[in-house]
Design a protein around this motif. Sequence first.
Motif, PDB file in Angstrom:
ATOM      1  N   ARG A  26       0.852  -1.176   0.000  1.00 42.75           N
ATOM      2  CA  ARG A  26       0.000   0.000   0.000  1.00 42.75           C
ATOM      3  C   ARG A  26       0.889   1.227   0.000  1.00 42.75           C
ATOM      4  O   ARG A  26       1.604   1.495   0.979  1.00 42.75           O
ATOM      5  CB  ARG A  26      -0.916   0.005   1.231  1.00 42.75           C
ATOM      6  N   PRO A  27       0.896   1.993  -1.087  1.00 42.55           N
ATOM      7  CA  PRO A  27       1.776   3.163  -1.154  1.00 42.55           C
ATOM      8  C   PRO A  27       1.480   4.189  -0.067  1.00 42.55           C
ATOM      9  O   PRO A  27       2.382   4.913   0.355  1.00 42.55           O
ATOM     10  CB  PRO A  27       1.504   3.726  -2.559  1.00 42.55           C
ATOM     11  N   ASP A  28       0.231   4.251   0.396  1.00 40.34           N
ATOM     12  CA  ASP A  28      -0.076   5.221   1.442  1.00 40.34           C
ATOM     13  C   ASP A  28       0.630   4.876   2.754  1.00 40.34           C
ATOM     14  O   ASP A  28       0.970   5.762   3.544  1.00 40.34           O
ATOM     15  CB  ASP A  28      -1.585   5.311   1.668  1.00 40.34           C
ATOM     16  N   ILE A  29       0.874   3.575   2.983  1.00 39.53           N
ATOM     17  CA  ILE A  29       1.614   3.193   4.193  1.00 39.53           C
ATOM     18  C   ILE A  29       3.071   3.621   4.077  1.00 39.53           C
ATOM     19  O   ILE A  29       3.686   4.044   5.067  1.00 39.53           O
ATOM     20  CB  ILE A  29       1.498   1.675   4.441  1.00 39.53           C
ATOM     21  N   GLN A  30       3.634   3.538   2.872  1.00 39.15           N
ATOM     22  CA  GLN A  30       4.996   4.038   2.687  1.00 39.15           C
ATOM     23  C   GLN A  30       5.052   5.539   2.957  1.00 39.15           C
ATOM     24  O   GLN A  30       6.005   6.045   3.558  1.00 39.15           O
ATOM     25  CB  GLN A  30       5.483   3.735   1.270  1.00 39.15           C
ATOM     26  N   LEU A 289      -4.613   3.977   8.622  1.00 37.85           N
ATOM     27  CA  LEU A 289      -4.524   2.608   8.105  1.00 37.85           C
ATOM     28  C   LEU A 289      -5.890   2.080   7.691  1.00 37.85           C
ATOM     29  O   LEU A 289      -6.026   1.380   6.678  1.00 37.85           O
ATOM     30  CB  LEU A 289      -3.897   1.698   9.163  1.00 37.85           C
ATOM     31  N   LEU A 290      -6.920   2.395   8.465  1.00 39.25           N
ATOM     32  CA  LEU A 290      -8.269   1.946   8.135  1.00 39.25           C
ATOM     33  C   LEU A 290      -8.819   2.651   6.900  1.00 39.25           C
ATOM     34  O   LEU A 290      -9.525   2.047   6.086  1.00 39.25           O
ATOM     35  CB  LEU A 290      -9.207   2.178   9.326  1.00 39.25           C
ATOM     36  N   ALA A 291      -8.491   3.932   6.764  1.00 36.57           N
ATOM     37  CA  ALA A 291      -9.041   4.704   5.653  1.00 36.57           C
ATOM     38  C   ALA A 291      -8.456   4.265   4.318  1.00 36.57           C
ATOM     39  O   ALA A 291      -9.136   4.258   3.286  1.00 36.57           O
ATOM     40  CB  ALA A 291      -8.790   6.187   5.879  1.00 36.57           C
ATOM     41  N   GLY A 292      -7.164   3.894   4.309  1.00 36.48           N
ATOM     42  CA  GLY A 292      -6.526   3.519   3.055  1.00 36.48           C
ATOM     43  C   GLY A 292      -6.263   4.740   2.190  1.00 36.48           C
ATOM     44  O   GLY A 292      -6.417   5.889   2.627  1.00 36.48           O
ATOM     45  N   PRO A 293      -5.879   4.541   0.926  1.00 34.52           N
ATOM     46  CA  PRO A 293      -5.618   5.670   0.025  1.00 34.52           C
ATOM     47  C   PRO A 293      -6.875   6.508  -0.188  1.00 34.52           C
ATOM     48  O   PRO A 293      -7.941   5.968  -0.484  1.00 34.52           O
ATOM     49  CB  PRO A 293      -5.176   4.991  -1.279  1.00 34.52           C
ATOM     50  N   ARG A 303       5.426  10.043  -5.329  1.00 37.81           N
ATOM     51  CA  ARG A 303       6.738   9.394  -5.394  1.00 37.81           C
ATOM     52  C   ARG A 303       7.708   9.913  -4.332  1.00 37.81           C
ATOM     53  O   ARG A 303       8.409   9.089  -3.725  1.00 37.81           O
ATOM     54  CB  ARG A 303       7.334   9.577  -6.797  1.00 37.81           C
ATOM     55  N   PRO A 304       7.789  11.210  -4.065  1.00 36.67           N
ATOM     56  CA  PRO A 304       8.717  11.639  -3.007  1.00 36.67           C
ATOM     57  C   PRO A 304       8.409  11.009  -1.655  1.00 36.67           C
ATOM     58  O   PRO A 304       9.331  10.607  -0.934  1.00 36.67           O
ATOM     59  CB  PRO A 304       8.524  13.164  -2.970  1.00 36.67           C
ATOM     60  N   MET A 305       7.113  10.907  -1.320  1.00 36.16           N
ATOM     61  CA  MET A 305       6.746  10.330  -0.024  1.00 36.16           C
ATOM     62  C   MET A 305       7.038   8.830   0.008  1.00 36.16           C
ATOM     63  O   MET A 305       7.575   8.313   0.996  1.00 36.16           O
ATOM     64  CB  MET A 305       5.273  10.585   0.265  1.00 36.16           C
ATOM     65  N   THR A 306       6.685   8.116  -1.051  1.00 38.44           N
ATOM     66  CA  THR A 306       6.940   6.672  -1.047  1.00 38.44           C
ATOM     67  C   THR A 306       8.432   6.374  -1.095  1.00 38.44           C
ATOM     68  O   THR A 306       8.892   5.364  -0.540  1.00 38.44           O
ATOM     69  CB  THR A 306       6.228   5.983  -2.215  1.00 38.44           C
ATOM     70  N   PHE A 307       9.204   7.253  -1.750  1.00 42.42           N
ATOM     71  CA  PHE A 307      10.659   7.054  -1.773  1.00 42.42           C
ATOM     72  C   PHE A 307      11.233   7.161  -0.366  1.00 42.42           C
ATOM     73  O   PHE A 307      12.023   6.303   0.062  1.00 42.42           O
ATOM     74  CB  PHE A 307      11.317   8.084  -2.688  1.00 42.42           C
TER      75      PHE A 307
END
Length: 695
Positions: A26-30, A289-293, A303-307
């Motif tokens: 899940r990219p939002d968790i990254q 975490l419950l809400a998700g993307p 991309r900057p945040m997931t990086f």
Amino acid sequence: MSTSDATTVATRAQRHQKPRPASDFRPDIQGLRAIAVGLVVLYHLWPKRLSGGYVGVDVFFVISGFLITSHIHREVASTAHLKVTRFWARRIRRLLPASLLVLILSGLGVLLLTPSTTWSQSAHEIGASALYVQNWQLATSAVDYMALDNVPTVAQHFWSLSVEEQFYAVWPLLILGLLAVMRLRGHRDARKAILAGLSVIFVASLTWSVVSTSQSQPFAYMSTLTRVWEFAAGGIAALVLFRLRSRANEVLTALGLVSVVASGFLLTESSLFPGWVALFPVLGTVALLLAGPTTVGRFLTTRPMTFVGDISYSVYLVHWPLIVLVPHVTGHALSWVEKLGILAVTGVLAWLSKTYVEDPLRTRPLLAKAPRRAFVFAVVGMAVVVGSTATWSTALERREASARQDAADRLTGGDRCIGPGALVAANDCGPVAGDGPLVAPPEVVIVQNEEPLLRKCQQSLGGAGLLDCVVGDPSGRNGTIALVGDSHAGAFVPMVDELGKRRGWKVVVHTKGSCPSNDAARVLPTETSGERQASCTAYNEAVDKVVLGDPSISLVLATSYTRAYDWLGADGAKGAAAGEAGFASRFSRWTKAGKDVAVIADVPATAGGVVPTCIAANPDDPQKCAVPRGRAVVPDLAVAAAKAASVPVIDLTDLFCDATSCFSRVGDVIVYKDRSHLSTEYSKLLAPFVDQRLG
């Protein structure tokens, strides 16, 4: 678990449609990881601007609980098995290569860049970090008054990694236990069984966190037991993950972001944390975490945040050693430019670690082909680090033992210019600091809080009972005297030991950390509960009873770190006046009982840093560790009270200071062992001067 039982569990789990399992990625968790590590790093660099940034660690704990629980549950539900060894092997491949490398390089950095005073503590903490028990070592130090002046080491940040590794070690076993209980009770729904167990753990650990934090916040902060509920919160979120309407998810995301980020700005080091206060960042993370993307949280998937999220583990590993080591290179506290430079270097090193250490060893056959290889790597890697630090510590201990013997020989040599005698004009000793080798080197002086005699004679912060400590001449052929006060009085134990031997006095010592002998209650704004104040009050009552009730005690020597406290009198009076009155009433009561009382004026203030480290860092210019006399010599409430009660004062200021400066090195002797307590050598060398001034 039998195959048929596990298959039934899997079937029931597949029928249950309400929960939706977390996806593998899940990219939002990254992105959330990026926020967490950003909070921690910025807090370490700018603690006054982001005073609660330490909550980033709690965000990581919740994420770990969420991901690990969801992975374990999916494995049980889909394969009817839980291969614990395979789970542990994955954790080893993911975490240990980079962490062990950072520990090794950090140890080399300590040896090459820092004064010898940091080596012993660093060696112990690096070894503890390699075994992932660093949080317990720091928890013990956090409640040990003798260790409160310990400076942060390059491995201090491993406390949170230790908590996580302990979680990874126990969590799968715990879930297997819950499933076993489920089978015994005839249940077949694995999700419900795990959920029920985690709920119990959540409530129990949170309750203990609240209780423990109110009793001893420093210990609770580092304890695994006060943090388990945060992992459980993430695990519960993984098991109840449900679909909400889009608008509800947007609201949940907004609330979660506000809760986490606001905690970073609004909480401070004095907040009663973790305790119930940790619910704000924890529940905020659960909401995200419950809400998700979502649209509101879209930036989390950029991309900057997931990086940053991808390299967040390495960022956490490398940023702290840089923060600790760079000031030893520059010779001054970090500037804004240097802090920005550390941010940039941290990013580069973290990317290199992720690209060339973490990913290759995690995915390539060398460690990934068989779990056994991962375990062998872990054992060998830990053994190398622990063995190296043990060898390092042993060498330091031998060096310190030799230096102590040399110091003992020089102290008995009769040189009038060693120690405080260098400030006596009639001795004509030359430079105040001395011009020879130090009687005891900095690495010996800095560990003197661990000496057995001091440990025997000074009561701990929480203890109220008197200790059985007798020094001087145990026969007491010429009488008995008492030394009373807080840890500054405890630092005079070597002096009264020597004084007692000179005069044939038995000396009973009644000292307690952070507890001056006073009828008023001492107050420290940093304390979050009244436990220590109550302990001090009880201790002082016991000391008073002994002094008044023991006819053999003819003289009481009292001294305290009076400038460290605020005061609250029994009549409700506050401030310095209450403290002075509390000293005066106690001194008067003793003198009326026929005791002689003498107050030793408190030692001058230092520059605030750890003195042996300053001396080690400036071997050719000890004046850098001196303090202007006008700033070092401050009013002493005990001295003022002594004068009001017609009690004599022994003022030793001239043995620390000349007309302009107060020194940290005098006559080749380091004066203080930490920030304010006398070194053993200097304390002992003061004995003939106190003997003379007692008359």
